[in-house]
Design an enzyme around this catalytic site. Sequence first.
Site, PDB file in Angstrom:
ATOM      1  N   CYS B  33       0.817  -1.215   0.000  1.00  0.00           N
ATOM      2  CA  CYS B  33       0.000   0.000   0.000  1.00  0.00           C
ATOM      3  C   CYS B  33       0.848   1.261   0.000  1.00  0.00           C
ATOM      4  O   CYS B  33       0.327   2.361  -0.145  1.00  0.00           O
ATOM      5  CB  CYS B  33      -0.921   0.032   1.219  1.00  0.00           C
ATOM      6  SG  CYS B  33      -2.203  -1.196   1.141  1.00  0.00           S
ATOM      7  N   CYS B 102      -3.287   8.384   6.637  1.00  0.00           N
ATOM      8  CA  CYS B 102      -1.957   8.436   7.258  1.00  0.00           C
ATOM      9  C   CYS B 102      -2.076   8.704   8.752  1.00  0.00           C
ATOM     10  O   CYS B 102      -1.329   8.138   9.549  1.00  0.00           O
ATOM     11  CB  CYS B 102      -1.098   9.535   6.638  1.00  0.00           C
ATOM     12  SG  CYS B 102      -0.647   9.206   4.930  1.00  0.00           S
TER      13      CYS B 102
END
Lengths: 392, 146
Positions: B33, B102
């Site tokens: 990812c 994130c």
Amino acid sequence: MDRFIYADNAATTKLSKSVLDKMMPYLTEEYGNASSLYNLGSKSKQAVESAREQVANALGAKPREIYFTSGGSEADNWAIKSAAYIGAKKGKKHIISTKFEHHAVLHTLEYLKKQGFEVTLLDVHSDGVVRVEEFIDAIREDTCLATIMYANNEIGTLQPIAEIGKICREKGILFHTDAVQAIGNVPVNVVDDNIDMLSLSAHKFHGPKGVGALYVRRGILLDNLIHGGAQEFGRRAGTENTAGIVGLGAAITDAVNNIENKTKITSEICSYIIENALKIERSRLNGHPTKRIPGTINMCFEGIEGESLLLMLDFKGISASSGSACTSGSLDPSHVLLSIGLPHEIAHGSLRLSFSEENTLDDAKYIVEQLYPIVDRLRVMSPLWEKIKQNG
Amino acid sequence: MYTEQVMDHFMNPRNMGEIADADGIGEVGNAKCGDIMKMYIKVKDSVIVDVKFKTYGCGSAIATSSIATEMIKGHTLNEALQLSNKAVVEALGGLPAHKIHCSVLAEQAIKAALSDYYRKNGIDPEPIVGKITECDHDHCESCSED
Ligand SMILES: Cc1ncc(COP(=O)(O)O)c(C=O)c1O
């Protein structure tokens, strides 16, 4: 920031001063509508027609075969849809293309699939080059169109266009090529290459943004894109973008005359970078080492992620691009890098540098000089790099 | 695209590195990812006396890990448990919408380090920390393939 290096010419280029100078009158005093009868209008008309001639000359085509568009995307859409409609009328609904076309092509093909067309996307192998034998194998009775890009925008690899064109001509298959990245980088001749339709875009060779052209070989009936006035031979209505078209004509003339000089400059730059940046451990060049346009290189650095690499390069005044997921705006890295078989984790660490004749060998040296400490720094931070090192 | 705070933490990351004798280590994300965060904590009397991180990922992945370490250093384990991804985003003056994951990863990385700490001390972490989601890309094909 004391230094600025533009190394993203595959994304767009700087408008050249001489092109701007030629456009300027049409943004100021020569504002006539090209369809108007009086002198001011006919001056615009003349300007548009002489640009059409310039584009035709640059491609080895005839002016009547050039249609102005708003750029590469429009030209791709228009060509592919038109060819598909022509095919459908004859009951032919199969199209051959490649896995790593620009989205302007791939998404148009997706759209056509929903309309009942079948699409074969050819593999581009680890070197980013289509195999002619595989193209031949993919041809069916009902194949109406092949659309294969001239040069790939991310890795710069050149495709066997002339050979595929020849086969298409023999088999009666329409052949379109997206030559947006090729024009001004390699000589392109629609007759020699047996091309039926070709897309190009001015902003990739120091022309203005928002203008391009579609070449369509005489005798192929284009579908009407915009209904309305009689502009573009009655196929695309709307008052002409005179200044933009003049800019395209001037820019393509300069671009094709300058290929040799540009090649000399950009190959020197790229050779230097390939030779020196690839000394960084666990780095690689993506795509065929020689079958490529001279000014575009794409590399991967294992253990780091492309966006953070770009941010750090930007901090040092270097503008570049990457195919990482973060920069593609999706969760997957670029379809081009995946199409040449790179695993996700390596594709995330890609860097594309693309140069023009305005770059210098000094730029290349500065980029390499900056690249080493930046890659190091990101690797020191990277738990993935730690794993790569542990696993040997 | 990024705020000044994000760029500052990206260019000058705080607490970057490893702790050789860490009391807890947590790692989340995966290479496929494009982001992995690893957190190391040193704990004394239920206080996080030191914290270090290593991150593979984009600018916001590095910035969120950096600021998250600042937000828990010197704080109690309980306080660290309360740290939410929202607080991380706020502290950075905002993140672009497609980068919010994130901040989730940073929150999860801390939780993973805390879990490891509890486990090492013979305490079942799940009732305290909850489940760690390795990756929040629930719509991410590459993650669900694994
Ligand atoms: C290969 C290729 N095709 C099409 C396009 C689209 O061109 P435009 O931006 O003029 O629509 C681009 C540029 O982005 C390109 O590189």
